[in-house]
Design a protein around this motif. Structure first.
Motif, PDB file in Angstrom:
ATOM      1  N   UNK A  28      41.855  30.782  33.582  1.00  0.00           N
ATOM      2  CA  UNK A  28      42.880  30.665  34.616  1.00  0.00           C
ATOM      3  C   UNK A  28      43.635  31.981  34.706  1.00  0.00           C
ATOM      4  N   UNK A  29      43.811  32.488  35.921  1.00  0.00           N
ATOM      5  CA  UNK A  29      44.499  33.759  36.115  1.00  0.00           C
ATOM      6  C   UNK A  29      45.976  33.621  35.775  1.00  0.00           C
ATOM      7  N   UNK A  30      46.554  34.691  35.249  1.00  0.00           N
ATOM      8  CA  UNK A  30      47.983  34.716  34.998  1.00  0.00           C
ATOM      9  C   UNK A  30      48.593  35.921  35.703  1.00  0.00           C
ATOM     10  N   UNK A  31      49.889  36.155  35.505  1.00  0.00           N
ATOM     11  CA  UNK A  31      50.562  37.252  36.191  1.00  0.00           C
ATOM     12  C   UNK A  31      49.994  38.609  35.786  1.00  0.00           C
ATOM     13  N   UNK A  32      49.432  38.696  34.591  1.00  0.00           N
ATOM     14  CA  UNK A  32      48.897  39.971  34.126  1.00  0.00           C
ATOM     15  C   UNK A  32      47.654  40.360  34.924  1.00  0.00           C
ATOM     16  N   UNK A  33      46.858  39.383  35.336  1.00  0.00           N
ATOM     17  CA  UNK A  33      45.662  39.692  36.125  1.00  0.00           C
ATOM     18  C   UNK A  33      46.049  40.409  37.417  1.00  0.00           C
ATOM     19  N   UNK A  34      47.109  39.970  38.061  1.00  0.00           N
ATOM     20  CA  UNK A  34      47.555  40.612  39.298  1.00  0.00           C
ATOM     21  C   UNK A  34      48.076  42.024  39.009  1.00  0.00           C
ATOM     22  N   UNK A  35      48.850  42.148  37.953  1.00  0.00           N
ATOM     23  CA  UNK A  35      49.366  43.453  37.534  1.00  0.00           C
ATOM     24  C   UNK A  35      48.216  44.443  37.307  1.00  0.00           C
ATOM     25  N   UNK A  36      47.202  44.015  36.558  1.00  0.00           N
ATOM     26  CA  UNK A  36      46.078  44.899  36.237  1.00  0.00           C
ATOM     27  C   UNK A  36      45.258  45.223  37.473  1.00  0.00           C
ATOM     28  N   UNK A  37      45.025  44.229  38.332  1.00  0.00           N
ATOM     29  CA  UNK A  37      44.228  44.468  39.530  1.00  0.00           C
ATOM     30  C   UNK A  37      44.854  45.537  40.409  1.00  0.00           C
ATOM     31  N   UNK A  38      46.171  45.529  40.523  1.00  0.00           N
ATOM     32  CA  UNK A  38      46.859  46.528  41.351  1.00  0.00           C
ATOM     33  C   UNK A  38      46.730  47.920  40.750  1.00  0.00           C
ATOM     34  N   UNK A  39      46.952  48.048  39.434  1.00  0.00           N
ATOM     35  CA  UNK A  39      46.957  49.375  38.833  1.00  0.00           C
ATOM     36  C   UNK A  39      45.560  49.940  38.628  1.00  0.00           C
ATOM     37  N   UNK A  40      44.563  49.086  38.531  1.00  0.00           N
ATOM     38  CA  UNK A  40      43.184  49.594  38.495  1.00  0.00           C
ATOM     39  C   UNK A  40      42.842  50.263  39.827  1.00  0.00           C
ATOM     40  N   UNK A  41      43.375  49.721  40.924  1.00  0.00           N
ATOM     41  CA  UNK A  41      43.142  50.326  42.232  1.00  0.00           C
ATOM     42  C   UNK A  41      43.883  51.646  42.372  1.00  0.00           C
ATOM     43  N   UNK A  42      45.112  51.691  41.840  1.00  0.00           N
ATOM     44  CA  UNK A  42      45.969  52.850  42.055  1.00  0.00           C
ATOM     45  C   UNK A  42      45.665  54.008  41.111  1.00  0.00           C
ATOM     46  N   UNK A  44      42.861  55.542  38.505  1.00  0.00           N
ATOM     47  CA  UNK A  44      41.483  55.388  38.047  1.00  0.00           C
ATOM     48  C   UNK A  44      41.322  55.591  36.544  1.00  0.00           C
ATOM     49  N   UNK A  45      42.360  56.116  35.865  1.00  0.00           N
ATOM     50  CA  UNK A  45      42.251  56.321  34.420  1.00  0.00           C
ATOM     51  C   UNK A  45      42.676  55.102  33.604  1.00  0.00           C
ATOM     52  N   UNK A  46      43.183  54.069  34.283  1.00  0.00           N
ATOM     53  CA  UNK A  46      43.657  52.882  33.562  1.00  0.00           C
ATOM     54  C   UNK A  46      42.473  52.082  33.010  1.00  0.00           C
ATOM     55  N   UNK A  47      42.539  51.765  31.745  1.00  0.00           N
ATOM     56  CA  UNK A  47      41.571  50.875  31.116  1.00  0.00           C
ATOM     57  C   UNK A  47      42.112  49.456  31.286  1.00  0.00           C
ATOM     58  N   UNK A  48      41.474  48.620  32.121  1.00  0.00           N
ATOM     59  CA  UNK A  48      42.030  47.298  32.410  1.00  0.00           C
ATOM     60  C   UNK A  48      42.110  46.385  31.192  1.00  0.00           C
ATOM     61  N   UNK A  49      41.146  46.485  30.293  1.00  0.00           N
ATOM     62  CA  UNK A  49      41.183  45.633  29.103  1.00  0.00           C
ATOM     63  C   UNK A  49      42.355  46.017  28.217  1.00  0.00           C
ATOM     64  N   UNK A  50      42.544  47.312  28.015  1.00  0.00           N
ATOM     65  CA  UNK A  50      43.691  47.783  27.223  1.00  0.00           C
ATOM     66  C   UNK A  50      45.000  47.339  27.867  1.00  0.00           C
ATOM     67  N   UNK A  51      45.068  47.464  29.195  1.00  0.00           N
ATOM     68  CA  UNK A  51      46.288  47.089  29.907  1.00  0.00           C
ATOM     69  C   UNK A  51      46.567  45.600  29.752  1.00  0.00           C
ATOM     70  N   UNK A  52      45.542  44.789  29.872  1.00  0.00           N
ATOM     71  CA  UNK A  52      45.716  43.345  29.677  1.00  0.00           C
ATOM     72  C   UNK A  52      46.288  43.043  28.296  1.00  0.00           C
ATOM     73  N   UNK A  53      45.747  43.721  27.286  1.00  0.00           N
ATOM     74  CA  UNK A  53      46.185  43.467  25.904  1.00  0.00           C
ATOM     75  C   UNK A  53      47.656  43.792  25.740  1.00  0.00           C
ATOM     76  N   UNK A  54      48.054  44.992  26.150  1.00  0.00           N
ATOM     77  CA  UNK A  54      49.424  45.422  25.873  1.00  0.00           C
ATOM     78  C   UNK A  54      50.455  44.702  26.736  1.00  0.00           C
TER      79      UNK A  54
END
Length: 209
Positions: A28-42, A44-54
């Motif tokens: 189930x998606x949570x607020x972090x999924x939306x946060x990560x989806x936006x910054x992955x687009x903006x 390109x150096x963001x590691x989405x898995x790392x971002x989800x963790x922190x």
């Protein structure tokens, strides 16, 4: 906050695909999924898995801190009062220490500690007595009332933590504990200074976009 849909992330984005694969299953998606989806687009150096963790660690830390404050309020204890009782309780029987020892344990000056001990003594949670072998030495000792106050708070806090972890199986909890131990070990072994070569944070880790 809206759930993240498949179309919210760039099609064929390797980092997004990697994050999806790392999860291993549809959750189930949570607020972090939306946060990560936006910054992955903006960025390109963001590691989405790392971002989800922190981000999730930050959210859980805030949740735990607020839960502790709520329990303290309901128990009629202030945070500093609980810390004094905690330090005495962790010493084991007879749950006593000299003022200088207690001040060092709490990171306080003797004057600051004395100001805290007064209200606790008036409330009957601690007692200051002379050492049996040396009347010149003063001991701070937890009373029966202080012991009971600490116990009540610890049980209430434990109940809340168990409720949060109830969504995990025993095996998942063990795995999570082991992974966190590995991270804590790395954090405690790392230099405290931040690396100036790393990109500066673009947002606080609030779990919000």
């Amino acid at each position: 906050m809206e759930d993240v849909k498949a179309g919210d992330v760039k099609a064929g984005d390797p980092k997004a695909e990697e994050a999806k694969a790392a999860r291993g299953q549809a959750l189930a998606a949570d607020s972090v999924d939306r946060h990560v989806a936006i910054w992955v687009k903006e960025l390109d150096w963001v590691d989405p898995v790392k971002e989800e963790i922190f981000v999730r660690l930050a959210i859980l830390a805030r949740h735990a801190a607020q839960a502790r404050r709520d329990v303290l309020d309901s128990d009629g204890l202030q945070h500093w009062q609980f810390k004094v009782l905690l330090m005495l309780r962790r010493l084991g029987p007879p749950y006593a220490a000299s003022p200088s020892q207690l001040a060092d344990m709490l990171g306080l000056t003797r004057g600051a500690l004395s100001a805290r001990l007064g209200p606790l003594e008036e409330a009957g949670l601690i007692a200051r007595t002379h050492h049996t072998a040396d009347r010149r030495r003063v001991e701070v000792r937890i009373t029966d009332a202080g012991y009971a106050a600490f116990e009540q708070h610890a049980v209430s806090e434990d109940r809340g933590e168990n409720a949060l972890l109830a969504v995990l199986t025993p095996a998942e909890k063990r795995t999570l504990a082991d992974l966190l131990r590995k991270l804590v070990g790395a954090a405690e072994a790392a230099p405290s200074a931040s690396d100036p070569s790393r990109p500066s944070p673009r947002r606080s880790r609030s779990g919000e976009s």
